[in-house]
Design a protein around this motif. Sequence first.
Motif, short mmCIF file in Angstrom:
data_model
loop_
_atom_site.label_atom_id
_atom_site.label_comp_id
_atom_site.label_asym_id
_atom_site.label_seq_id
_atom_site.Cartn_x
_atom_site.Cartn_y
_atom_site.Cartn_z
N PHE A 143 -1.97 1.15 2.77
CA PHE A 143 -2.27 -0.06 1.66
C PHE A 143 -3.27 -0.72 0.93
O PHE A 143 -4.42 -0.23 1.92
N VAL A 144 -3.44 -1.43 0.02
CA VAL A 144 -4.76 -1.08 -0.32
C VAL A 144 -5.04 -2.84 -0.53
O VAL A 144 -3.86 -3.43 -0.59
N SER A 145 -5.80 -3.76 -0.67
CA SER A 145 -5.92 -5.25 -0.82
C SER A 145 -5.50 -5.05 -1.84
O SER A 145 -5.79 -4.13 -2.62
N GLU A 146 -5.51 -6.46 -2.49
CA GLU A 146 -5.36 -6.94 -3.80
C GLU A 146 -7.10 -6.94 -4.94
O GLU A 146 -6.89 -6.15 -5.73
N ARG A 147 -7.99 -6.98 -3.93
CA ARG A 147 -9.50 -6.59 -4.57
C ARG A 147 -9.77 -4.80 -4.86
O ARG A 147 -9.55 -4.67 -5.90
N GLU A 148 -9.02 -4.00 -3.52
CA GLU A 148 -9.33 -2.99 -3.77
C GLU A 148 -8.20 -2.35 -5.25
O GLU A 148 -8.58 -1.66 -5.63
#
Length: 248
Positions: A143-148
């Motif tokens: 899972f990646v953050s919205e920013r990443e």
Amino acid sequence: MTWPVLGYLDLLLIRVCAGRAALVIHDPEPLVRAVGLDTGSARVASICANDVVLLVHSAEARNAVEQRGFTDRVQLVAHPIEPSSKAAKGTSRIVVSVLGQWKRDRDLRLMETIATVAPGDWELRVVGRGWPKIDGWHIDNRFVSEREFDERLVESSVVLIPYTRFYQSGVAIRALEKRVPVVGPRQSALARIFGKDSNLLAGDDYEDWILAIRYAISMPQEELDTICRRYNKHTTDSWLSVVGMPHG
């Protein structure tokens, strides 16, 4: 209007709490396991909340919803797009990306074939959780953050939507907002965004996908800007028609 946390069952909550309202149905036939999108839930909601309007983002989604018993109250509106985003900076590498979590309708055979014929200077990568190993692709299985997610997006030379079935693509919309070209199936909701004869759309043959990817990598920025402006106008017009606001 709301997102269907409980699928069709949200219609019952809307009917009780809001009265007149509309519900956006993202995936009428879920691509991942979801609550409230089964046949029984749809049948109950169609009977007990028959005055709530359903909104969908593609003709394919409209057909699927109508087949569940929701006739004469399904409206087609374009998936919203942010009109003021700036063009992506990109990188000096050629990065071909698939973004988002694994779903059973991802076309793994197509991706494997693309890897066998792709030029050596194409960096093929997948970012998202749940993906299996795919020969020739670098899998960032998490899972990646919205920013990443946005960082991985703007690093891409082109984003692929390798589905065998889907109703709309939020990833494609986010890519266009960042002015990153997108390649996907010709017979899909993407034709509504790009135009049915767009060179960014591919048929079932992997060679079509390679040609479309090559075109996306080299397409003029002005052409992508034109696509985004046209689709933004279409989106605005479709939503204004739903809410009944005057527009010129």
